[in-house]
Design a protein around this motif. Structure first.
Motif, short mmCIF file in Angstrom:
data_model
loop_
_atom_site.label_atom_id
_atom_site.label_comp_id
_atom_site.label_asym_id
_atom_site.label_seq_id
_atom_site.Cartn_x
_atom_site.Cartn_y
_atom_site.Cartn_z
N GLU A 30 0.83 2.98 0.41
CA GLU A 30 0.99 1.85 1.64
C GLU A 30 0.45 2.61 2.89
N GLU A 34 -3.34 2.44 4.78
CA GLU A 34 -3.57 2.18 6.39
C GLU A 34 -4.44 3.45 7.06
N THR A 39 -5.97 2.69 10.82
CA THR A 39 -4.85 2.15 11.72
C THR A 39 -3.65 2.51 10.84
N VAL A 40 -2.24 2.43 11.75
CA VAL A 40 -1.10 2.90 11.25
C VAL A 40 -0.22 1.89 11.87
N ASP A 41 0.56 1.10 11.29
CA ASP A 41 1.41 0.03 11.95
C ASP A 41 0.58 -0.88 12.96
#
Length: 132
Positions: A30, A34, A39-41
């Motif tokens: 997961e 991302e 993007t992350v979170d």
């Protein structure tokens, strides 16, 4: 063992935990998905963000050396400031995955021990003066 060696060794422990927390994160499908999207979170990964993380990661790296070479007074100040900044970075920039929480807990405990050791570092000159 000298205070400098204790502090430097603890900074090495912190760095190894930081590195392996990140390495294990790359094994998470997961997280990798991302990263591929940039993007992350939900936050866009920018060159400026990566530079900020590099600067923040350089603090504990530099403390491995500085803990060994700086005199007591400056060493205490540097360890207390670097410890505070690094704890904020670890807690604020981390994830809630079980492996990260484990590594972050070890990192924070080590940093708190670093800060406590630096804060309580006895003044060797003062001790010798009292003995005379």
């Amino acid at each position: 063992m000298s205070q400098q060696v204790k502090l430097s060794t603890l900074w090495i422990v912190v760095m190894f935990n930081m590195v392996f927390a990140d390495i294990l994160s790359f094994l998470n499908p997961e997280f990798m998905a991302e990263l591929i999207t940039g993007t992350v979170d939900g936050n866009l990964i920018t060159k400026e963000m990566l530079l900020a993380f590099a600067v923040l990661l350089e603090i504990p790296i530099a403390m491995i050396y500085f803990s060994r070479v700086l005199d007591r007074k400056i060493n205490r100040i540097f360890n207390l400031i670097a410890g505070f900044i690094t704890i904020v970075f670890v807690v604020g920039g981390g994830s809630l995955t079980p492996h990260y929480i484990f590594f972050a807990s070890v990192e924070v405990l080590c940093i708190l021990f670093i800060m406590g050791t630096a804060f309580k570092w006895p003044d060797a000159e003062g001790i010798r003066a009292n003995e005379a």
